[in-house]
Design an enzyme around this catalytic site. Structure first.
Site, PDB file in Angstrom:
ATOM      1  N   THR A  26      67.079 -62.875 -10.870  1.00  0.00           N
ATOM      2  CA  THR A  26      67.426 -63.703  -9.713  1.00  0.00           C
ATOM      3  C   THR A  26      68.487 -62.966  -8.904  1.00  0.00           C
ATOM      4  OG1 THR A  26      67.888 -65.947  -8.944  1.00  0.00           O
ATOM      5  CG2 THR A  26      69.216 -65.168 -10.797  1.00  0.00           C
TER       6      THR A  26
ATOM      7  N   CYS B  82      76.549 -69.899  -7.191  1.00  0.00           N
ATOM      8  CA  CYS B  82      75.493 -70.356  -8.105  1.00  0.00           C
ATOM      9  C   CYS B  82      75.693 -69.714  -9.485  1.00  0.00           C
ATOM     10  CB  CYS B  82      74.117 -69.964  -7.578  1.00  0.00           C
ATOM     11  SG  CYS B  82      73.698 -70.702  -5.988  1.00  0.00           S
TER      12      CYS B  82
ATOM     13  N   HIS C  65      68.508 -70.711 -11.969  1.00  0.00           N
ATOM     14  CA  HIS C  65      69.452 -70.371 -10.902  1.00  0.00           C
ATOM     15  C   HIS C  65      69.925 -71.703 -10.323  1.00  0.00           C
ATOM     16  CE1 HIS C  65      70.347 -67.703  -7.157  1.00  0.00           C
ATOM     17  NE2 HIS C  65      71.021 -68.834  -7.053  1.00  0.00           N
TER      18      HIS C  65
END
Length: 162
Positions: A23, A29, A46
């Site tokens: 990711t 995040c 994620h």
């Protein structure tokens, strides 16, 4: 040849060795990588926000730490992972912007995402083996369930494997 499967923002996916998961753009995040070391089944979420209960009519399960981690584990177990063997690694949760005047929750979203991820993993009795969280820079991660390697890349920093 092994495939590296992309996981988008507010998304999750699972794979089986020798494949991996990646990711991009983990700022505030958090990337949660979970694996079963015996079956080599792994998953990567994620998550963007800590708590789904703060949002009404939420239909995006992977967007939140509480619901995203539960869904990831559910999918891994459905694929054949043993719930009692699962282990995790986490990365991200940076404070990307410095604001004047405060430590408000809006500014602390990265820190809150890390706290919520750790809390949910503890509730589910999934130990965290390693983490690379906080600071003030974004990260891109690649996770290989075969070895458990969680590769962390950040601009201007040496590549790190946790």
């Amino acid at each position: 040849m092994a495939e590296v499967i992309k996981v988008g923002m507010a998304d999750l996916n699972i794979c089986v060795s020798p494949n991996g998961l990646t990711t991009l753009g983990l700022g505030s995040c958090v990337g949660i990588a979970i694996r079963d070391p015996m079956t080599k089944i792994g998953g990567l979420a994620h998550v963007m926000l800590p708590d789904s209960t703060a949002i009404r009519n939420n239909s995006n399960i992977p967007k939140f730490a509480d619901t995203g981690i539960e869904e990831l584990v559910k999918r891994m177990v459905a694929k054949g992972a043993n719930r009692s063997r699962l282990v995790a690694k986490i990365a991200g949760g940076a404070q990307m912007f410095a604001f004047q005047g405060g430590n408000t929750d809006a500014v602390r979203v990265g820190e809150r995402n890390v706290e919520a991820s750790k809390k949910k993993l503890a509730e589910m009795k999934i130990p965290i083996l390693a983490e690379d969280t906080g600071k003030n820079y974004g990260r891109t991660v690649i996770f290989y369930p075969e070895s458990g390697d969680f590769i962390i890349r950040a601009v201007g920093k040496p590549e790190k494997v946790i």
